[in-house]
Write a protein that holds these residues in place. Structure first.
Motif, mmCIF file in Angstrom:
data_model
loop_
_atom_site.group_PDB
_atom_site.id
_atom_site.type_symbol
_atom_site.label_atom_id
_atom_site.label_comp_id
_atom_site.label_asym_id
_atom_site.label_seq_id
_atom_site.Cartn_x
_atom_site.Cartn_y
_atom_site.Cartn_z
ATOM 1 N N GLY A 2 0.758 -1.172 -0.028
ATOM 2 C CA GLY A 2 0.206 0.037 0.092
ATOM 3 C C GLY A 2 0.903 1.551 0.173
ATOM 4 O O GLY A 2 1.916 1.435 0.775
ATOM 5 N N GLU A 22 0.097 -3.101 4.106
ATOM 6 C CA GLU A 22 0.001 -1.395 4.031
ATOM 7 C C GLU A 22 1.351 -0.975 4.408
ATOM 8 O O GLU A 22 2.096 -1.679 5.018
ATOM 9 C CB GLU A 22 -1.244 -1.152 4.580
ATOM 10 C CG GLU A 22 -2.554 -1.476 4.219
ATOM 11 C CD GLU A 22 -2.987 -0.651 2.808
ATOM 12 O OE1 GLU A 22 -2.475 0.506 2.514
ATOM 13 O OE2 GLU A 22 -3.836 -1.348 1.969
ATOM 14 N N PRO A 45 -2.131 -0.644 8.143
ATOM 15 C CA PRO A 45 -1.045 0.254 8.071
ATOM 16 C C PRO A 45 -0.481 0.416 9.606
ATOM 17 O O PRO A 45 -1.012 0.332 10.525
ATOM 18 C CB PRO A 45 -1.458 1.808 7.548
ATOM 19 C CG PRO A 45 -2.700 1.644 7.628
ATOM 20 C CD PRO A 45 -3.313 0.233 7.477
#
Length: 101
Positions: A2, A22, A45
């Protein structure tokens, strides 16, 4: 992967098909006990995955999680330290799937 931002992965980590990592994810190990990640896994993330854990297939890991223990297949986990928060995987986060299982 990502958003084209840093991701650190120990070279011996085993990663399955259709895994979405991510930005700012770290999968590390200080020993010879490496992480194993199943198929169809979404890693949010800023997530840290430590050595020796096994993450089952069809798992969603929430943003900012710290994974220190094995995660069974088909669940959603989140938190520091990551805990199961839902028994249902949210597969819509896995896009552009590779057709081989």
């Amino acid at each position: 992967m990502g958003h084209n931002r840093p991701i650190v992965i120990n070279s011996n980590t085993k990663i399955g098909n259709n895994v979405n990592l991510e930005q700012y994810t770290s999968i590390g190990s200080n020993s010879n006990n490496f992480a194993h990640i199943g198929d169809d896994v979404y890693v949010g993330p800023n997530t840290s995955i430590v050595e020796g854990v096994t993450i089952g297939s069809d798992v969603t890991i929430g943003a900012g999680s710290v994974v220190t223990k094995d995660i069974p297949a088909g669940v959603t986990v989140a938190g520091n330290y990551a805990k199961v928060v839902n028994q249902h995987n949210h597969a819509e986060y896995i896009v552009n799937r590779w057709g081989v299982k």
